[in-house]
Design a protein around this motif. Structure first.
Motif, PDB file in Angstrom:
ATOM      1  N   ILE A 100       3.045   5.965   4.346  1.00  0.00           N
ATOM      2  CA  ILE A 100       3.904   5.628   5.476  1.00  0.00           C
ATOM      3  C   ILE A 100       4.229   4.134   5.422  1.00  0.00           C
ATOM      4  O   ILE A 100       3.326   3.310   5.291  1.00  0.00           O
ATOM      5  CB  ILE A 100       3.185   5.934   6.820  1.00  0.00           C
ATOM      6  CG1 ILE A 100       2.774   7.397   6.903  1.00  0.00           C
ATOM      7  CG2 ILE A 100       4.049   5.528   8.007  1.00  0.00           C
ATOM      8  CD1 ILE A 100       3.906   8.374   6.893  1.00  0.00           C
ATOM      9  N   PHE A 109      -7.222  11.031  11.479  1.00  0.00           N
ATOM     10  CA  PHE A 109      -6.520  10.637  12.703  1.00  0.00           C
ATOM     11  C   PHE A 109      -7.150  11.408  13.859  1.00  0.00           C
ATOM     12  O   PHE A 109      -6.993  12.636  13.941  1.00  0.00           O
ATOM     13  CB  PHE A 109      -5.027  10.935  12.598  1.00  0.00           C
ATOM     14  CG  PHE A 109      -4.367  10.163  11.489  1.00  0.00           C
ATOM     15  CD1 PHE A 109      -4.304   8.777  11.537  1.00  0.00           C
ATOM     16  CD2 PHE A 109      -3.826  10.812  10.396  1.00  0.00           C
ATOM     17  CE1 PHE A 109      -3.706   8.059  10.508  1.00  0.00           C
ATOM     18  CE2 PHE A 109      -3.235  10.094   9.360  1.00  0.00           C
ATOM     19  CZ  PHE A 109      -3.179   8.718   9.423  1.00  0.00           C
ATOM     20  N   MET A 156      -4.791   3.733   7.298  1.00  0.00           N
ATOM     21  CA  MET A 156      -4.768   5.074   6.711  1.00  0.00           C
ATOM     22  C   MET A 156      -3.332   5.565   6.571  1.00  0.00           C
ATOM     23  O   MET A 156      -2.983   6.199   5.582  1.00  0.00           O
ATOM     24  CB  MET A 156      -5.576   6.039   7.598  1.00  0.00           C
ATOM     25  CG  MET A 156      -5.803   7.390   6.956  1.00  0.00           C
ATOM     26  SD  MET A 156      -6.773   7.289   5.436  1.00  0.00           S
ATOM     27  CE  MET A 156      -5.829   8.349   4.351  1.00  0.00           C
ATOM     28  N   ALA A 157      -2.497   5.274   7.561  1.00  0.00           N
ATOM     29  CA  ALA A 157      -1.099   5.695   7.474  1.00  0.00           C
ATOM     30  C   ALA A 157      -0.469   5.130   6.204  1.00  0.00           C
ATOM     31  O   ALA A 157       0.235   5.834   5.478  1.00  0.00           O
ATOM     32  CB  ALA A 157      -0.335   5.244   8.715  1.00  0.00           C
ATOM     33  N   ALA A 158      -0.744   3.858   5.916  1.00  0.00           N
ATOM     34  CA  ALA A 158      -0.195   3.243   4.709  1.00  0.00           C
ATOM     35  C   ALA A 158      -0.729   3.929   3.460  1.00  0.00           C
ATOM     36  O   ALA A 158       0.003   4.160   2.500  1.00  0.00           O
ATOM     37  CB  ALA A 158      -0.519   1.755   4.678  1.00  0.00           C
ATOM     38  N   THR A 187       0.802  -1.224   0.000  1.00  0.00           N
ATOM     39  CA  THR A 187       0.000   0.000   0.000  1.00  0.00           C
ATOM     40  C   THR A 187       0.839   1.280   0.000  1.00  0.00           C
ATOM     41  O   THR A 187       0.571   2.198  -0.766  1.00  0.00           O
ATOM     42  CB  THR A 187      -0.932  -0.003   1.228  1.00  0.00           C
ATOM     43  OG1 THR A 187      -1.713  -1.195   1.148  1.00  0.00           O
ATOM     44  CG2 THR A 187      -1.839   1.199   1.244  1.00  0.00           C
ATOM     45  N   HIS A 188       1.870   1.326   0.866  1.00  0.00           N
ATOM     46  CA  HIS A 188       2.599   2.598   0.957  1.00  0.00           C
ATOM     47  C   HIS A 188       3.380   2.900  -0.315  1.00  0.00           C
ATOM     48  O   HIS A 188       3.589   4.053  -0.669  1.00  0.00           O
ATOM     49  CB  HIS A 188       3.507   2.618   2.191  1.00  0.00           C
ATOM     50  CG  HIS A 188       4.654   1.660   2.139  1.00  0.00           C
ATOM     51  ND1 HIS A 188       4.549   0.359   2.557  1.00  0.00           N
ATOM     52  CD2 HIS A 188       5.914   1.821   1.694  1.00  0.00           C
ATOM     53  CE1 HIS A 188       5.719  -0.234   2.380  1.00  0.00           C
ATOM     54  NE2 HIS A 188       6.561   0.617   1.863  1.00  0.00           N
ATOM     55  N   LEU A 197      -1.290   6.877   3.100  1.00  0.00           N
ATOM     56  CA  LEU A 197      -0.599   8.165   2.926  1.00  0.00           C
ATOM     57  C   LEU A 197       0.880   7.967   2.612  1.00  0.00           C
ATOM     58  O   LEU A 197       1.648   8.918   2.607  1.00  0.00           O
ATOM     59  CB  LEU A 197      -0.764   9.011   4.183  1.00  0.00           C
ATOM     60  CG  LEU A 197      -2.191   9.458   4.474  1.00  0.00           C
ATOM     61  CD1 LEU A 197      -2.295  10.096   5.838  1.00  0.00           C
ATOM     62  CD2 LEU A 197      -2.683  10.430   3.410  1.00  0.00           C
TER      63      LEU A 197
END
Lengths: 241, 300
Positions: B191, A92, B185-187, A74-75, B189
């Motif tokens: 991260i 967040f 969500m971090a992934a 994904t990243h 974006l």
């Protein structure tokens, strides 16, 4: 306008043994707004997440700018500048609005942050007022704006929007759709959005797809689909009693 | 009164060490929701690495300045502990991520036993002494404060400041907090979640290793079982402060240190651990999420 940015071919996605996508074909061309409409549970959000590699497709291929991204984590996909405002907004909650936007700009290590954050604040002045507030304390509409703003901070080549209108007041929906239109017109941003609000989405889009039970059953220009009697019966008139 | 203040000073020193260890528990819990039971042994391993490098350095070079010696000891401890914790996460915890909740907990206990037994086998089961490095004692208004204590409290303060800055003001810290709050969500974006988790283990180990070095310097011995009791107390500190909360870990550590030394000073020393854990139990009855813990419900 004619070259394909994102191409999805025969993609199948499973949750355990349950098949959520049953061979999906979709193209998104550079500079256009494409939309995907369909009922609850048709697999729209699953497709959005599959494009981002979470979950990964079990069969089929996804190519972005000619590169096969089906098996990328994904990243790494995000780093190709595919930004998503996902289902449920996923702000967040214990970070401020400002920090949420900073997270969106992680890819460039905040290099263009000041410049870009001003643009977001012009687009959504509400976020500027709320910038020091924690994400979890925002209203639904504000969270939606933040989610879109955060995705835009990544300077995306492709913006994926999952139900930007969900649960929002009509006035805010209009505001958000106007913002999408402006971004597309002025900056040539390519947008792929999933919507249940079929009328507004098709009106906005150059191209539309209809999804039923994990398959794309119809496609055409936004106007064609709006005029199509089947689409009207299933997604438009039924919803406007 | 002087006696009381003296105990406060002692408690503060001990509490600083617990607090530094507790941060590792709380950070790992925050980011992947598991208790790294091997963390106490990582602390013990730090103490051993510091001792070994001390012995090597003092036998090779004569008359090294103490400050340099301490710095090198800490560096060696941090490096060793970080390497171990990083490896443990990679081989023992990462493959179990997404498995049922008890699985990583059981492996963590396994890793804890493995580490302490490994040290027992390779270093022997006996107490390993270290000669006093800093022995000056100052007398301030009838309270004796040793240089050791000053070093421990000052070093802890400095480390916590740096650490606070990293977590709250840098891109790395933001990535850690984002990963903690919503990994998916971090992934999305960009991260690298696995890397962020690895860094968290490395940071926690670094702080524990400094604590291990100071523990060695303070008590003058280290033994392979040292990971257990201080480890459990630091874990208690993290729970008391509210697991997942960084200020909670520090405050919890200081509280445990103070309770322990005040109890030992005024009541019987044999029951100091009973007192500590009783207070934990009482706090958890009235505030199950700990002092700074947040309730699980969150508006999203």
């Amino acid at each position: 306008m004619s070259d394909t940015l994102l191409s999805v071919r025969g993609v199948e996605t499973y949750y355990g043994n349950i098949r959520a996508l049953a061979g999906v074909d979709i193209d998104v061309k550079r500079g256009e707004i494409a939309c995907l409409i369909g009922a609850n549970g048709a697999g729209k959000s699953t497709l959005m997440m599959t494009i981002c590699g979470d979950p990964q497709a079990r069969a089929g291929t996804i190519t972005f700018e000619g590169e096969d991204i089906t098996r990328l984590p994904t990243h790494r996909i995000a780093r190709l500048r595919i930004a998503q405002s996902p289902e449920g907004r996923r702000i967040f909650p214990r970070m401020t609005v400002y920090e949420n936007l900073q997270m969106g700009a992680s890819l460039d290590n905040l290099k263009y942050f000041d410049e870009d954050v001003e643009k977001i604040f012009t687009l959504f002045p509400r976020l500027k007022e709320r910038q020091a507030q924690r994400g979890g304390t925002l209203s639904g509409g504000e969270q939606q704006m933040l989610s879109i703003g955060r995705a835009l901070m990544a300077r995306p080549k492709l913006l994926l929007l999952d139900e930007p209108s969900l649960g929002l007041a009509p006035l805010i929906v209009k505001q958000i759709f106007d913002a999408i239109k402006i971004l597309n017109k002025e900056q040539g941003l390519t947008v792929f959005l999933v919507e249940q609000n079929a009328f507004a989405a098709l009106k906005l889009s150059n191209r539309g797809y209809v999804m039923v039970n994990g398959k794309v059953t119809m496609s055409g220009t936004g106007m064609e689909l709006l005029a199509n009697p089947e689409v009207r019966a299933a997604y438009l008139e039924g919803g406007r009693h | 009164m002087e006696y009381f203040i003296q105990q406060l000073v002692n408690g503060l020193t001990l509490g600083s060490i617990y607090g530094l260890i507790a941060i590792g528990y709380t950070m790992v819990y925050g980011i992947i929701g598991m208790i790294n039971f091997a963390h106490g042994d990582i602390f013990m391993l730090g103490g051993f690495a510091a001792l070994i490098i001390f012995l090597v350095l003092t036998s090779v070079f004569v008359g090294l300045p103490t400050v340099l010696l301490l710095l090198l000891m800490m560096a060696a401890a941090m490096l060793t502990a970080a390497l171990w914790n990083w490896t443990i996460e990679k081989v023992a915890y990462r493959p179990l991520r997404g498995s049922f909740r008890l699985a990583p907990l059981i492996t963590a206990i396994g890793m804890s036993i493995t580490l302490s037994n490994f040290v027992q086998v390779t270093q022997g089961p006996r107490n390993k002494p270290i000669p006093p490095l800093v022995s000056s004692v100052y007398n301030v208004f009838g309270i004796s404060i040793s240089l050791k204590q000053i070093v421990i409290v000052v070093l802890t303060t400095v480390l916590l400041t740096v650490f606070w800055y990293v977590v709250n003001k840098t891109a790395l810290g933001r990535a850690q907090r984002a990963t903690e709050q919503d990994r998916k969500m971090a992934a999305l974006l960009g991260i690298d979640v696995d890397r962020t988790i690895s860094i968290t283990f490395i940071m926690g180990a670094g702080l524990a290793a400094v604590a291990g070095t100071m523990y060695l310097m303070y008590y003058g011995v280290v033994v392979f079982t040292d990971g257990f009791i201080p480890g459990v107390k630091a874990f208690t500190a993290a729970v008391l402060g509210g697991i997942g909360s960084l200020p909670g870990a520090v405050i919890g550590g200081l509280l445990i240190g103070l309770i322990e030394s005040l109890w030992s000073a005024y009541f019987t020393i044999d029951y100091k651990d009973v007192a500590t854990f009783s207070i934990l139990a009482i706090v958890l009855i009235f505030k199950p999420s700990g002092i700074f813990g947040r309730p699980e419900v969150e508006k999203v």
